[in-house]
Write an enzyme that holds these catalytic residues in place. Structure first.
Site: not given
Ligand code: IPE
Ligand code: IPE
Ligand code: MG
Length: 249
Positions: A22, A39, A133, A196
């Site tokens: 994340d 990303h 792995l 979380r």
């Molecule tokens: C969790 O991240 C999902 C992935 C990393 C693929 P999110 O950014 O979607 O989670 P929330 O919305 O902060 O809970």
């Molecule tokens: C995690 O990074 C990647 C995915 C959930 C696909 P985010 O896109 O949730 O990045 P933030 O949390 O908004 O910074």
């Molecule tokens: Mg996120």
């Protein structure tokens, strides 16, 4: 589930590490870049993580790449993520295969585009005999989805007269979950500062050690992994028992 019983050094390397990758969006925003650039940087981090886990003798790595709920993001972001996934599959699979990595995908596949689904199947076929792995990519995955599809699988067995409802136990349930034959994650790492689970492996994380770091995923590297492993090495895993009795009769 494997209960660690070897010397302390053997216990300090988890067999299965799961990661909620994340923070890509915030990483990009802090640089004045579009979320998609975050990303893209996140894919590089994932690649480095696979290498680092292999070097450290970790046997299973599960990466949360896209959740059931991520489908609700703006269409442009979902397309950018899917495009990156397709490109990464095209670019990385041969090298992963050469390096002894076995690829598996978990999640609801039907909603993914046909070309992604095809590459997933072909990557799984190409790498199925590898065992250095096991890399599990959770794509379109949700812990609740996983429990629901497991319940459906069990219900079908009951309906077909193969399974007695009274015989449904934890082992039977695990068999139908996406990670079925794999050990539960020993360590969960979540980058990006949130503490979380966000609907990741609800069943399998029951006794995982949880490690949360503020580091944003594109900045997470081998040194970050080593910090998480040091945290893991310092834990006393009791599995509900009394301290120091784990592994003894
Ligand atoms: C969790 O991240 C999902 C992935 C990393 C693929 P999110 O950014 O979607 O989670 P929330 O919305 O902060 O809970
Ligand atoms: C995690 O990074 C990647 C995915 C959930 C696909 P985010 O896109 O949730 O990045 P933030 O949390 O908004 O910074
Ligand atoms: Mg996120």
């Amino acid at each position: 589930m494997t209960v660690p019983s070897g010397p302390p050094s053997a216990q300090s390397v988890p067999e299965h590490v799961a990661v909620i990758m994340d923070g890509n969006g915030r990483w990009a925003r802090s640089r004045g870049m579009p979320r998609a650039a975050g990303h893209r940087a996140g894919v590089k981090s994932a690649r480095a993580m696979v290498e680092a886990c292999g070097e450290r003798g970790i046997r299973v790595l599960t990466l949360f790449a896209f959740s059931s709920e991520n489908w609700s993001r703006p269409r442009s972001e979902v397309s950018a993520l899917m495009k990156l996934m397709l490109e990464a599959l095209g670019r990385e699979v041969n090298e992963l295969a050469r390096n002894g990595v076995q690829l598996r995908f978990v999640g609801a596949r039907q909603r993914l585009s046909a070309d992604i689904q095809e590459r997933m199947i072909s990557a799984e076929r190409q790498t199925s005999d590898n065992d250095k792995l096991i890399l599990v990519i959770a794509l379109g995955y949700g812990g609740r989805w996983d429990l629901v599809q497991a319940a459906q699988g069990l219900a079908r067995e009951v309906q077909n007269g193969i399974l007695d409802p009274e015989a449904i136990d934890e082992e039977a349930m695990s068999r139908y979950l996406s990670l079925s034959t794999l050990p539960d994650p020993d360590l969960l790492i979540r980058t990006g500062g949130e503490s979380r689970i966000s609907n990741f492996l609800l069943w399998n994380l029951a006794y995982s050690e949880l490690y949360f770091t503020d580091c944003l995923w594109p900045d997470f590297d081998a040194a970050g992994l080593d910090e998480a492993l040091a945290f893991f090495g310092g834990r006393d895993r009791r599995f509900g028992r009394v301290a120091d009795k784990v592994g003894s009769a």
